[in-house]
Write an enzyme that holds these catalytic residues in place. Structure first.
Site, PDB file in Angstrom:
ATOM      1  N   ASP A 120       1.638 -15.464   6.978  1.00 14.30           N
ATOM      2  CA  ASP A 120       1.280 -16.861   6.742  1.00 14.30           C
ATOM      3  C   ASP A 120       1.445 -17.254   5.270  1.00 14.30           C
ATOM      4  O   ASP A 120       1.892 -18.357   4.964  1.00 14.30           O
ATOM      5  CB  ASP A 120      -0.155 -17.127   7.187  1.00 14.30           C
ATOM      6  CG  ASP A 120      -0.316 -17.114   8.699  1.00 14.30           C
ATOM      7  OD1 ASP A 120       0.713 -17.088   9.419  1.00 14.30           O
ATOM      8  OD2 ASP A 120      -1.473 -17.126   9.163  1.00 14.30           O
TER       9      ASP A 120
ATOM     10  N   ASN B  56       8.137  -5.376  -0.297  1.00 16.04           N
ATOM     11  CA  ASN B  56       8.021  -4.183   0.536  1.00 16.04           C
ATOM     12  C   ASN B  56       6.531  -4.070   0.850  1.00 16.04           C
ATOM     13  O   ASN B  56       5.765  -3.550   0.047  1.00 16.04           O
ATOM     14  CB  ASN B  56       8.522  -2.935  -0.185  1.00 16.04           C
ATOM     15  CG  ASN B  56       8.434  -1.702   0.687  1.00 16.04           C
ATOM     16  OD1 ASN B  56       7.705  -1.668   1.672  1.00 16.04           O
ATOM     17  ND2 ASN B  56       9.174  -0.669   0.315  1.00 16.04           N
TER      18      ASN B  56
ATOM     19  N   ARG C 267      12.148   5.005  13.227  1.00 18.74           N
ATOM     20  CA  ARG C 267      10.925   5.794  13.069  1.00 18.74           C
ATOM     21  C   ARG C 267       9.990   5.581  14.254  1.00 18.74           C
ATOM     22  O   ARG C 267      10.413   5.158  15.326  1.00 18.74           O
ATOM     23  CB  ARG C 267      10.280   5.422  11.728  1.00 18.74           C
ATOM     24  CG  ARG C 267      11.245   5.773  10.571  1.00 18.74           C
ATOM     25  CD  ARG C 267      10.676   5.564   9.229  1.00 18.74           C
ATOM     26  NE  ARG C 267       9.521   6.440   9.041  1.00 18.74           N
ATOM     27  CZ  ARG C 267       8.607   6.241   8.100  1.00 18.74           C
ATOM     28  NH1 ARG C 267       8.696   5.221   7.282  1.00 18.74           N
ATOM     29  NH2 ARG C 267       7.592   7.068   7.972  1.00 18.74           N
TER      30      ARG C 267
ATOM     31  N   TYR D 185      11.025   8.989   1.973  1.00 22.79           N
ATOM     32  CA  TYR D 185      11.087   7.935   0.959  1.00 22.79           C
ATOM     33  C   TYR D 185      11.852   8.322  -0.302  1.00 22.79           C
ATOM     34  O   TYR D 185      12.003   7.499  -1.195  1.00 22.79           O
ATOM     35  CB  TYR D 185       9.669   7.503   0.583  1.00 22.79           C
ATOM     36  CG  TYR D 185       8.891   6.984   1.764  1.00 22.79           C
ATOM     37  CD1 TYR D 185       9.253   5.792   2.380  1.00 22.79           C
ATOM     38  CD2 TYR D 185       7.808   7.687   2.276  1.00 22.79           C
ATOM     39  CE1 TYR D 185       8.551   5.318   3.478  1.00 22.79           C
ATOM     40  CE2 TYR D 185       7.100   7.219   3.368  1.00 22.79           C
ATOM     41  CZ  TYR D 185       7.474   6.033   3.969  1.00 22.79           C
ATOM     42  OH  TYR D 185       6.787   5.557   5.049  1.00 22.79           O
TER      43      TYR D 185
ATOM     44  N   HIS E 282       3.740  -4.382   9.625  1.00 27.01           N
ATOM     45  CA  HIS E 282       3.599  -4.352  11.083  1.00 27.01           C
ATOM     46  C   HIS E 282       2.310  -4.977  11.584  1.00 27.01           C
ATOM     47  O   HIS E 282       2.115  -5.091  12.791  1.00 27.01           O
ATOM     48  CB  HIS E 282       3.692  -2.902  11.561  1.00 27.01           C
ATOM     49  CG  HIS E 282       4.769  -2.154  10.851  1.00 27.01           C
ATOM     50  ND1 HIS E 282       6.111  -2.411  11.035  1.00 27.01           N
ATOM     51  CD2 HIS E 282       4.706  -1.187   9.882  1.00 27.01           C
ATOM     52  CE1 HIS E 282       6.824  -1.627  10.246  1.00 27.01           C
ATOM     53  NE2 HIS E 282       5.994  -0.881   9.536  1.00 27.01           N
TER      54      HIS E 282
ATOM     55  N   ARG F 189       5.085  11.200  -2.198  1.00 23.05           N
ATOM     56  CA  ARG F 189       4.678  10.984  -0.805  1.00 23.05           C
ATOM     57  C   ARG F 189       5.888  11.085   0.117  1.00 23.05           C
ATOM     58  O   ARG F 189       6.837  10.310  -0.005  1.00 23.05           O
ATOM     59  CB  ARG F 189       4.050   9.596  -0.672  1.00 23.05           C
ATOM     60  CG  ARG F 189       3.694   9.237   0.750  1.00 23.05           C
ATOM     61  CD  ARG F 189       3.082   7.835   0.845  1.00 23.05           C
ATOM     62  NE  ARG F 189       2.909   7.478   2.222  1.00 23.05           N
ATOM     63  CZ  ARG F 189       3.442   6.398   2.788  1.00 23.05           C
ATOM     64  NH1 ARG F 189       4.141   5.558   2.081  1.00 23.05           N
ATOM     65  NH2 ARG F 189       3.241   6.150   4.062  1.00 23.05           N
TER      66      ARG F 189
ATOM     67  N   PRO G  28       0.796  -1.221   0.000  1.00 23.93           N
ATOM     68  CA  PRO G  28       0.000   0.000   0.000  1.00 23.93           C
ATOM     69  C   PRO G  28       0.831   1.275   0.000  1.00 23.93           C
ATOM     70  O   PRO G  28       1.844   1.372   0.693  1.00 23.93           O
ATOM     71  CB  PRO G  28      -0.817  -0.098   1.294  1.00 23.93           C
ATOM     72  CG  PRO G  28      -0.891  -1.555   1.582  1.00 23.93           C
ATOM     73  CD  PRO G  28       0.414  -2.125   1.098  1.00 23.93           C
ATOM     74  N   ASN G  29       0.372   2.212  -0.789  1.00 28.01           N
ATOM     75  CA  ASN G  29       0.907   3.566  -0.895  1.00 28.01           C
ATOM     76  C   ASN G  29       2.245   3.671  -1.614  1.00 28.01           C
ATOM     77  O   ASN G  29       2.730   4.774  -1.845  1.00 28.01           O
ATOM     78  CB  ASN G  29       1.001   4.242   0.477  1.00 28.01           C
ATOM     79  CG  ASN G  29      -0.359   4.363   1.121  1.00 28.01           C
ATOM     80  OD1 ASN G  29      -1.301   4.832   0.503  1.00 28.01           O
ATOM     81  ND2 ASN G  29      -0.475   3.911   2.354  1.00 28.01           N
TER      82      ASN G  29
ATOM     83  N   SER H 231      13.067   3.164   4.067  1.00 29.92           N
ATOM     84  CA  SER H 231      13.502   3.788   5.320  1.00 29.92           C
ATOM     85  C   SER H 231      13.844   2.691   6.326  1.00 29.92           C
ATOM     86  O   SER H 231      13.595   1.513   6.084  1.00 29.92           O
ATOM     87  CB  SER H 231      12.405   4.693   5.878  1.00 29.92           C
ATOM     88  OG  SER H 231      11.285   3.929   6.282  1.00 29.92           O
TER      89      SER H 231
ATOM     90  N   ALA I   2       3.033  -0.434   5.241  1.00 28.92           N
ATOM     91  CA  ALA I   2       2.544  -0.489   6.621  1.00 28.92           C
ATOM     92  C   ALA I   2       2.003  -1.863   7.010  1.00 28.92           C
ATOM     93  O   ALA I   2       1.910  -2.179   8.201  1.00 28.92           O
ATOM     94  CB  ALA I   2       1.475   0.576   6.843  1.00 28.92           C
TER      95      ALA I   2
ATOM     96  N   GLU J 159      12.687  -9.139   2.690  1.00 30.56           N
ATOM     97  CA  GLU J 159      11.869  -8.003   3.125  1.00 30.56           C
ATOM     98  C   GLU J 159      12.663  -6.735   2.824  1.00 30.56           C
ATOM     99  O   GLU J 159      13.858  -6.659   3.124  1.00 30.56           O
ATOM    100  CB  GLU J 159      11.597  -8.110   4.626  1.00 30.56           C
ATOM    101  CG  GLU J 159      10.861  -6.927   5.201  1.00 30.56           C
ATOM    102  CD  GLU J 159      10.758  -6.988   6.714  1.00 30.56           C
ATOM    103  OE1 GLU J 159       9.904  -6.263   7.257  1.00 30.56           O
ATOM    104  OE2 GLU J 159      11.523  -7.731   7.362  1.00 30.56           O
TER     105      GLU J 159
ATOM    106  N   ARG K 198       6.290   1.096  14.201  1.00 33.23           N
ATOM    107  CA  ARG K 198       6.970   0.509  13.038  1.00 33.23           C
ATOM    108  C   ARG K 198       8.106  -0.436  13.429  1.00 33.23           C
ATOM    109  O   ARG K 198       8.722  -1.060  12.564  1.00 33.23           O
ATOM    110  CB  ARG K 198       7.540   1.615  12.151  1.00 33.23           C
ATOM    111  CG  ARG K 198       6.509   2.521  11.533  1.00 33.23           C
ATOM    112  CD  ARG K 198       7.198   3.536  10.623  1.00 33.23           C
ATOM    113  NE  ARG K 198       6.313   4.601  10.206  1.00 33.23           N
ATOM    114  CZ  ARG K 198       5.554   4.579   9.112  1.00 33.23           C
ATOM    115  NH1 ARG K 198       5.574   3.525   8.318  1.00 33.23           N
ATOM    116  NH2 ARG K 198       4.786   5.611   8.810  1.00 33.23           N
TER     117      ARG K 198
ATOM    118  N   HIS L 209      12.666  -2.320   2.753  1.00 32.69           N
ATOM    119  CA  HIS L 209      12.087  -1.031   3.128  1.00 32.69           C
ATOM    120  C   HIS L 209      13.049   0.082   2.753  1.00 32.69           C
ATOM    121  O   HIS L 209      14.255  -0.029   3.013  1.00 32.69           O
ATOM    122  CB  HIS L 209      11.794  -0.962   4.633  1.00 32.69           C
ATOM    123  CG  HIS L 209      10.802  -1.980   5.068  1.00 32.69           C
ATOM    124  ND1 HIS L 209       9.452  -1.853   4.814  1.00 32.69           N
ATOM    125  CD2 HIS L 209      10.972  -3.155   5.710  1.00 32.69           C
ATOM    126  CE1 HIS L 209       8.830  -2.912   5.292  1.00 32.69           C
ATOM    127  NE2 HIS L 209       9.723  -3.720   5.842  1.00 32.69           N
TER     128      HIS L 209
END
Length: 146
Positions: A88, A75, A108, A24, A81, A19, A11-12, A103, A78, A99, A112, A101
């Site tokens: 799963d 990635n 942060r 970012y 978390h 953004r 998302p986002n 940032s 949000a 994984e 997070r 990210h």
């Protein structure tokens, strides 16, 4: 063995470049996918990218990757978390999982600091901005090397 790496963007991430550029960066998601694609080509790997703002679509992409791709770089935004469902789905994938990210979540807000994805990932790359995409593909290539 498959030479496909599924690059999943949560998302986002479609808003990258505009953004919170102070967090970012100014590169777009397309820029990051291009970096991953170029890095993958050096290692005879192919990138398949999918972005969604919907948790269920990301889970379906992960399930669809089983027995089809060599690795997943994700990635989850949000959802990192909070999504035990993504956790799963990734746990049911037998290939390499990275994984990723832009940032560093540990630097942060406290909410997070916990990743529910990390326990099922082969490894995590965080805090290196756009260079993380190159690093993630390099890590996949190293893990897949004979």
């Amino acid at each position: 063995m498959s030479s496909v790496v599924l690059l999943l963007s949560g998302p986002n991430l479609n808003l990258l470049g505009t953004r919170e550029p102070d967090v970012y960066g100014t590169e777009t998601l397309d820029d990051h996918v291009a970096t991953a694609t170029a890095t993958a080509a050096v290692h005879d790997l192919e990138i398949e990218h999918f972005q969604s703002n919907h948790e269920g679509e990301l889970i379906e992409a992960i399930q669809g990757a089983r027995d089809r791709v060599a690795a997943i770089v994700i990635n989850p935004g949000a959802l990192t978390h909070s999504s035990w469902a993504i956790h799963d789905a990734l746990a049911a994938f037998s290939g390499v999982i990275v994984e990723l990210h832009l940032s560093n979540p540990k630097a942060r807000e406290s909410w997070r600091h916990v990743s529910v994805v990390a326990p099922v990932a082969t490894g995590s790359i965080v805090g290196f901005g756009g260079d993380g995409y190159r690093l993630a593909i390099e890590a996949v290539a190293a893990q897949l090397a004979p």
